[in-house]
Design a protein around this motif. Structure first.
Motif, PDB file in Angstrom:
ATOM      1  N   ILE A 309       0.839  -1.191   0.014  1.00  0.00           N
ATOM      2  CA  ILE A 309       0.033   0.067   0.028  1.00  0.00           C
ATOM      3  C   ILE A 309       0.865   1.352   0.023  1.00  0.00           C
ATOM      4  CG2 ILE A 309      -1.696   1.303   1.394  1.00  0.00           C
ATOM      5  CD1 ILE A 309      -3.020  -1.394   2.262  1.00  0.00           C
ATOM      6  N   ALA A 310       1.890   1.257   0.635  1.00  0.00           N
ATOM      7  CA  ALA A 310       2.939   2.471   0.702  1.00  0.00           C
ATOM      8  C   ALA A 310       3.408   2.651  -0.575  1.00  0.00           C
ATOM      9  CB  ALA A 310       3.854   2.157   1.734  1.00  0.00           C
ATOM     10  N   LEU A 311       3.655   1.455  -1.352  1.00  0.00           N
ATOM     11  CA  LEU A 311       4.493   1.693  -2.656  1.00  0.00           C
ATOM     12  C   LEU A 311       3.331   2.184  -3.553  1.00  0.00           C
ATOM     13  CD1 LEU A 311       6.804  -1.536  -2.803  1.00  0.00           C
ATOM     14  CD2 LEU A 311       7.340   0.727  -2.651  1.00  0.00           C
ATOM     15  N   ILE A 312       2.478   1.654  -3.547  1.00  0.00           N
ATOM     16  CA  ILE A 312       1.137   2.287  -4.424  1.00  0.00           C
ATOM     17  C   ILE A 312       1.091   3.679  -4.200  1.00  0.00           C
ATOM     18  CG2 ILE A 312      -1.379   2.253  -4.795  1.00  0.00           C
ATOM     19  CD1 ILE A 312      -0.939  -1.046  -4.367  1.00  0.00           C
ATOM     20  N   TRP A 313       0.868   4.239  -2.937  1.00  0.00           N
ATOM     21  CA  TRP A 313       0.588   5.564  -2.657  1.00  0.00           C
ATOM     22  C   TRP A 313       1.811   6.336  -3.032  1.00  0.00           C
ATOM     23  CZ3 TRP A 313      -3.930   7.693  -2.457  1.00  0.00           C
ATOM     24  CH2 TRP A 313      -5.056   6.800  -2.532  1.00  0.00           C
ATOM     25  N   LEU A 314       2.989   5.975  -2.914  1.00  0.00           N
ATOM     26  CA  LEU A 314       4.181   6.505  -3.128  1.00  0.00           C
ATOM     27  C   LEU A 314       4.267   6.926  -4.841  1.00  0.00           C
ATOM     28  CD1 LEU A 314       7.003   7.926  -2.738  1.00  0.00           C
ATOM     29  CD2 LEU A 314       7.854   5.322  -2.995  1.00  0.00           C
ATOM     30  N   TYR A 315       3.766   5.690  -5.512  1.00  0.00           N
ATOM     31  CA  TYR A 315       3.789   5.978  -6.980  1.00  0.00           C
ATOM     32  C   TYR A 315       2.684   6.847  -7.237  1.00  0.00           C
ATOM     33  CZ  TYR A 315       2.970   5.314 -12.095  1.00  0.00           C
ATOM     34  OH  TYR A 315       2.992   5.398 -13.270  1.00  0.00           O
ATOM     35  N   ALA A 316       1.299   6.807  -6.468  1.00  0.00           N
ATOM     36  CA  ALA A 316       0.248   7.889  -6.866  1.00  0.00           C
ATOM     37  C   ALA A 316       0.881   9.418  -6.612  1.00  0.00           C
ATOM     38  CB  ALA A 316      -0.791   7.560  -5.899  1.00  0.00           C
ATOM     39  N   LEU A 317       1.677   9.412  -5.487  1.00  0.00           N
ATOM     40  CA  LEU A 317       2.212  10.949  -5.217  1.00  0.00           C
ATOM     41  C   LEU A 317       3.163  11.067  -6.212  1.00  0.00           C
ATOM     42  CD1 LEU A 317       2.333  12.930  -2.858  1.00  0.00           C
ATOM     43  CD2 LEU A 317       4.514  11.913  -1.970  1.00  0.00           C
ATOM     44  N   ILE A 318       3.911  10.376  -6.977  1.00  0.00           N
ATOM     45  CA  ILE A 318       4.929  10.837  -7.920  1.00  0.00           C
ATOM     46  C   ILE A 318       4.088  11.175  -9.324  1.00  0.00           C
ATOM     47  CG2 ILE A 318       6.575   9.803  -9.561  1.00  0.00           C
ATOM     48  CD1 ILE A 318       7.582   7.998  -7.257  1.00  0.00           C
ATOM     49  N   THR A 319       2.795  10.709  -9.718  1.00  0.00           N
ATOM     50  CA  THR A 319       2.183  11.065 -10.773  1.00  0.00           C
ATOM     51  C   THR A 319       1.203  12.328 -10.478  1.00  0.00           C
ATOM     52  OG1 THR A 319       0.472   9.731 -10.129  1.00  0.00           O
ATOM     53  CG2 THR A 319       2.361   8.443 -11.489  1.00  0.00           C
ATOM     54  N   GLY A 320       1.374  12.943  -9.155  1.00  0.00           N
ATOM     55  CA  GLY A 320       0.620  14.222  -9.003  1.00  0.00           C
ATOM     56  C   GLY A 320      -0.792  13.915  -8.545  1.00  0.00           C
ATOM     57  N   LEU A 321      -1.113  12.736  -7.914  1.00  0.00           N
ATOM     58  CA  LEU A 321      -2.299  12.314  -7.304  1.00  0.00           C
ATOM     59  C   LEU A 321      -3.246  12.662  -8.184  1.00  0.00           C
ATOM     60  CD1 LEU A 321      -1.801  13.715  -3.721  1.00  0.00           C
ATOM     61  CD2 LEU A 321      -1.621  11.466  -4.657  1.00  0.00           C
ATOM     62  N   SER A 322      -3.007  12.430  -9.730  1.00  0.00           N
ATOM     63  CA  SER A 322      -4.334  12.372 -10.599  1.00  0.00           C
ATOM     64  C   SER A 322      -5.649  11.639 -10.264  1.00  0.00           C
ATOM     65  CB  SER A 322      -3.768  12.080 -12.060  1.00  0.00           C
ATOM     66  OG  SER A 322      -3.636  10.479 -12.073  1.00  0.00           O
ATOM     67  N   PRO A 323      -6.680  12.003 -10.673  1.00  0.00           N
ATOM     68  CA  PRO A 323      -7.956  11.278 -10.118  1.00  0.00           C
ATOM     69  C   PRO A 323      -7.966   9.878 -10.621  1.00  0.00           C
ATOM     70  CG  PRO A 323      -8.463  13.427 -11.126  1.00  0.00           C
ATOM     71  CD  PRO A 323      -7.113  13.129 -11.327  1.00  0.00           C
ATOM     72  N   SER A 324      -7.325   9.610 -11.717  1.00  0.00           N
ATOM     73  CA  SER A 324      -7.456   7.932 -12.352  1.00  0.00           C
ATOM     74  C   SER A 324      -6.599   7.269 -11.407  1.00  0.00           C
ATOM     75  CB  SER A 324      -7.161   8.062 -13.909  1.00  0.00           C
ATOM     76  OG  SER A 324      -5.746   8.601 -14.001  1.00  0.00           O
ATOM     77  N   VAL A 325      -5.298   7.869 -11.013  1.00  0.00           N
ATOM     78  CA  VAL A 325      -4.624   7.003 -10.215  1.00  0.00           C
ATOM     79  C   VAL A 325      -5.118   6.751  -8.859  1.00  0.00           C
ATOM     80  CG1 VAL A 325      -2.186   6.971  -9.299  1.00  0.00           C
ATOM     81  CG2 VAL A 325      -2.581   7.684 -11.473  1.00  0.00           C
ATOM     82  N   LEU A 326      -5.660   7.976  -8.428  1.00  0.00           N
ATOM     83  CA  LEU A 326      -6.387   7.943  -7.064  1.00  0.00           C
ATOM     84  C   LEU A 326      -7.477   6.750  -6.893  1.00  0.00           C
ATOM     85  CD1 LEU A 326      -6.714  11.802  -6.043  1.00  0.00           C
ATOM     86  CD2 LEU A 326      -5.231  10.089  -4.850  1.00  0.00           C
ATOM     87  N   ARG A 327      -8.181   6.632  -8.135  1.00  0.00           N
ATOM     88  CA  ARG A 327      -9.259   5.867  -7.761  1.00  0.00           C
ATOM     89  C   ARG A 327      -8.688   4.332  -8.071  1.00  0.00           C
ATOM     90  NH1 ARG A 327     -11.739   9.039 -11.962  1.00  0.00           N
ATOM     91  NH2 ARG A 327     -10.838   7.842 -13.562  1.00  0.00           N
ATOM     92  N   ALA A 328      -7.585   3.985  -8.831  1.00  0.00           N
ATOM     93  CA  ALA A 328      -6.927   2.881  -8.861  1.00  0.00           C
ATOM     94  C   ALA A 328      -6.356   2.534  -7.665  1.00  0.00           C
ATOM     95  CB  ALA A 328      -5.973   2.951  -9.876  1.00  0.00           C
ATOM     96  N   SER A 329      -5.637   3.655  -7.066  1.00  0.00           N
ATOM     97  CA  SER A 329      -4.889   3.330  -5.771  1.00  0.00           C
ATOM     98  C   SER A 329      -5.852   2.886  -4.455  1.00  0.00           C
ATOM     99  CB  SER A 329      -4.108   4.567  -5.361  1.00  0.00           C
ATOM    100  OG  SER A 329      -2.940   5.001  -6.222  1.00  0.00           O
TER     101      SER A 329
END
Length: 701
Positions: A309-329
């Motif tokens: 979960i930490a790695l998933i949200w770290l990647y979400a942070l790198i991508t700018g917390l876009s809505p599509s990544v937030l949904r997938a995360s």
């Protein structure tokens, strides 16, 4: 994949599946019905009463009487239905009393609510309005505004804007316009999904920066981090296309991606790799889940869950917390937690729970194409993948791995292709080999790109950058090859929503027949195919007798569609089919009919059976129209049905009466409003009908 089991349907064991259906029904009702204040309050009262009765019955019975369970269920479903409806309407300006659009004001105060998008002509970003200014009186306000600031020159930015900047702007705004042409992308509805109903076009002088750091600190940090990484990739990968693909695949930054590249990925059915979302988060999850096999024991299961979960949200942070990544995360994080807490795989309940949480947070996610396709593809993989994978029974590990990739692609495409054809009017023929090919390079590009960004300058970074560049070039060349193959995409026409719903019925019925041996499903398959076949036959019959003219609303341009039986033509001043206005406003109309238009330039002469184009004159059978786009000397006595006036070019209608008579006048978007009002007054006196195309729907004749 040892231990892989089919996920059979069992609604009784999945409460959140039922909950999310009730919530979606309410959201759908709020989407299709125009908001009304008194209805909104009534829906809120129903929601409040139903949930109050629900808890009252629980308190009285203490859940001892099983016969009360159906009543409790109905009350809770009514609550969710009403809640979804109310949540859908709540931010709408028609309901929101504190919205900035209700009262006249001199200026607005707000902050930049997203990363600005810079084009050649404008800088565009949403503004979260916080206050209005009227006669030096500052009042609290709500709402979001889409602000476009004109650039004074291509290379000169008088002011750089960042997320969180507080602005004072002139209150010169208008309501967003709906789609005026058939099958045109509904930008107003799209922006309403982002809770934006108004837009403003200003100059730099009308915007003043008065503060900073007004937005969310986490989003501000994420966007700044992504901006620095995009700049780092640009400095390492010099070639424009390579940098654009790397920035898109790794960071979800699509501003540098040109139209040709987008078309290449689109026609090959691999456009999903450019949307940093479920696929990318899934790759992060899969690889690290494999690397963490050492802690498969039950006592380490929570440690593995926390790391993933930490790695998933770290990647979400790198991508700018876009809505599509937030949904997938969120979806994957909830899935990891669910699998960590229970032994039985409740995957459908987990998916429904993630959708429930997201829709409770923002019910307008439901109308987002990315949201729909993400969940459909996940559901398709969960349901179809085990069935496809287990069917051949391969024992060879290489064949098993290859068939696993094929099964995933087939499952995702089968679940999404009806909706894809409905939105985009085509089906990528070579999606299977293209997707099998793209999975490995996309994974390499993602991980090597992250390594290149994280490593300091040096020999290792340079080596990886060169490998990354070579991988991207090969990937692009192979996809271009697939896109240029004969019949790389099939044009399909599903212009009505019931078309793709029937198609889904056929797909589900076929799967129930093949996998569950349900013979009754054959009847549903035949009914669905007969409905689609009858509708197609009626369309073909009407096409054989079709003689129709469509005058499109394309602003100052000219676009007149002529549909002659099975042929289609476009009388226009567009240079070619690559014109952006044509692709956005006109092309979808032809795609929906599976008829690519033959371009006829407005100065050309054309003759085909009973269809004639000569200078400004168009005749289709017994229908005639004249395009008056500049002052001109006409001779004789000309009679036409439609008289189209452009560019404020006609001085007076009465001056034309001796030369040309017409039954109706059309004033398009190239005319100024003062001129339109003048012509309407004169035409009314002469009892000539006038249709104003400016800011209005297209004209069908």
């Amino acid at each position: 994949m040892q231990g892989l089991k089919e996920n059979n349907i069992n609604f009784a064991a999945w409460p959140f599946v039922r909950f999310v259906f009730a919530l979606i029904a309410g959201i759908g009702m709020g989407h299709w019905i125009r908001p009304q204040v008194h209805v909104f309050y009534l829906v809120c009262i129903i929601a409040g009463l139903s949930i109050a009765l629900f808890f009252l019955m629980i308190g009285i019975t203490k859940l001892r009487k099983f016969r009360n369970y159906p009543t409790l269920s109905v009350l809770f479903y009514i609550f969710l239905f009403a809640l979804g409806w109310a949540r859908m309407w709540h931010p709408d300006p028609l309901i929101q009393r504190g919205h900035f659009s209700h009262d006249p004001t001199d200026a607005l105060i707000g902050f930049v609510a997203d990363e600005p998008r810079i084009t050649e002509k404008t800088i565009r970003f949403p503004v979260q309005v916080t206050h209005s200014v009227t006669d030096s009186l500052i009042s609290a306000r709500k709402g979001r505004l889409l602000l476009s600031i004109q650039r004074d020159s291509l290379n000169d930015l008088e002011q750089i804007y960042y997320y969180g900047d507080q602005l004072l702007i002139e209150a010169d705004f208008n309501e967003l316009k709906p789609s005026f042409n058939p099958n045109e992308f509904n930008y107003k509805q799209y922006m309403a999904g982002r809770e934006i109903w108004h837009q403003s076009y200003l100059t730099h002088k009308q915007v003043k920066k008065i503060g900073e750091n007004q937005g969310d600190d986490l989003i501000d940090f994420a966007l700044g981090l992504r901006e620095n990484m995009v700049a780092k990739l640009e400095s390492i990968l010099v070639e424009k296309d390579v940098h654009a693909i790397a920035s898109t695949l790794v960071l979800g930054y699509r501003s540098d991606l040109d139209r040709d590249l987008l078309n290449t990925f689109s026609t090959t059915g691999t456009i999903h790799v450019l949307s940093v979302s479920g696929l990318h988060v899934g790759i992060i999850f899969s690889v690290f889940s494999f690397l963490l096999l050492w802690n498969r024991k039950s006592k380490w299961i929570w440690l593995k869950a926390v790391i993933l979960i930490a790695l998933i949200w770290l990647y979400a942070l790198i991508t700018g917390l876009s809505p599509s990544v937030l949904r997938a995360s969120i979806m994957l994080s909830l899935g990891i937690l669910a699998l960590s807490m229970v032994r039985q795989n409740q995957i459908y309940n987990t998916i429904a729970f993630s959708a429930f949480i997201l829709l409770m947070y923002n019910p307008r996610f439901l109308s987002d194409i990315g949201f729909q396709l993400s969940y459909l593809s996940v559901l398709g993989i969960v349901y179809f993948y085990p069935k496809f994978y287990l069917a051949p029974g391969f024992s060879n590990p290489i064949l098993k791995t290859l068939w696993s990739y094929i099964s995933i692609s087939l499952a995702a495409q089968l679940a999404t292709f009806p909706l894809v054809t409905y939105y985009f009017y085509f089906f990528p023929v070579y999606f299977l080999p293209a997707n099998l090919f793209i999975l490995l390079p996309a994974t390499l590009i993602l991980y090597i790109g992250i390594l290149v960004l994280l490593l300091p300058s040096g020999g290792l970074q340079l080596f990886l950058a060169q490998f990354l560049e070579a991988t991207i070039k090969i990937t692009k060349e192979v996809l271009v090859y697939f896109g240029e193959l004969p019949y790389s995409s099939l044009n399909l026409r599903w212009t009505e929503s019931w078309h793709f719903l029937v198609l889904y019925l056929v797909v589900l019925a076929a799967s129930f027949f093949v996998f569950h041996k349900k013979k009754t499903a054959i009847y549903l398959i035949f009914i669905g195919l007969i409905l689609l076949g009858l509708d197609r036959s009626l369309q073909k019959y009407s096409e054989r007798h079709l003689n129709q003219i469509k005058i499109y609303n394309v602003g100052k341009n000219t676009a007149i569609g002529i549909f002659q039986r099975e042929n289609a033509y476009l009388y226009t001043n567009f240079k070619d089919e690559h014109d952006s206005t044509f692709e956005y406003s006109v092309k979808p109309s032809f795609l929906a009919l599976a008829k690519p238009p033959n371009f006829i330039h407005h100065v050309d002469t054309f003759l085909n059976e009973d269809f004639l184009v000569y200078e400004h004159f168009i005749q289709l059978g017994n229908k005639t129209l004249f395009v008056f786009d500049r002052p001109m000397e006409l001779q004789g006595n000309i009679a036409v049905d439609l008289f189209i006036v452009k560019n404020n070019s006609l001085h007076s209608i009465s001056e034309m009466q001796d030369i040309m008579t017409f039954d109706q006048m059309i004033l398009d978007g190239s005319n100024a409003w003062w001129y339109i009002q003048k012509m309407k007054v004169e035409a009314e006196k002469m009892k000539i009908p006038v249709y104003v195309l400016k800011d209005n729907f297209h004209y069908v004749w």
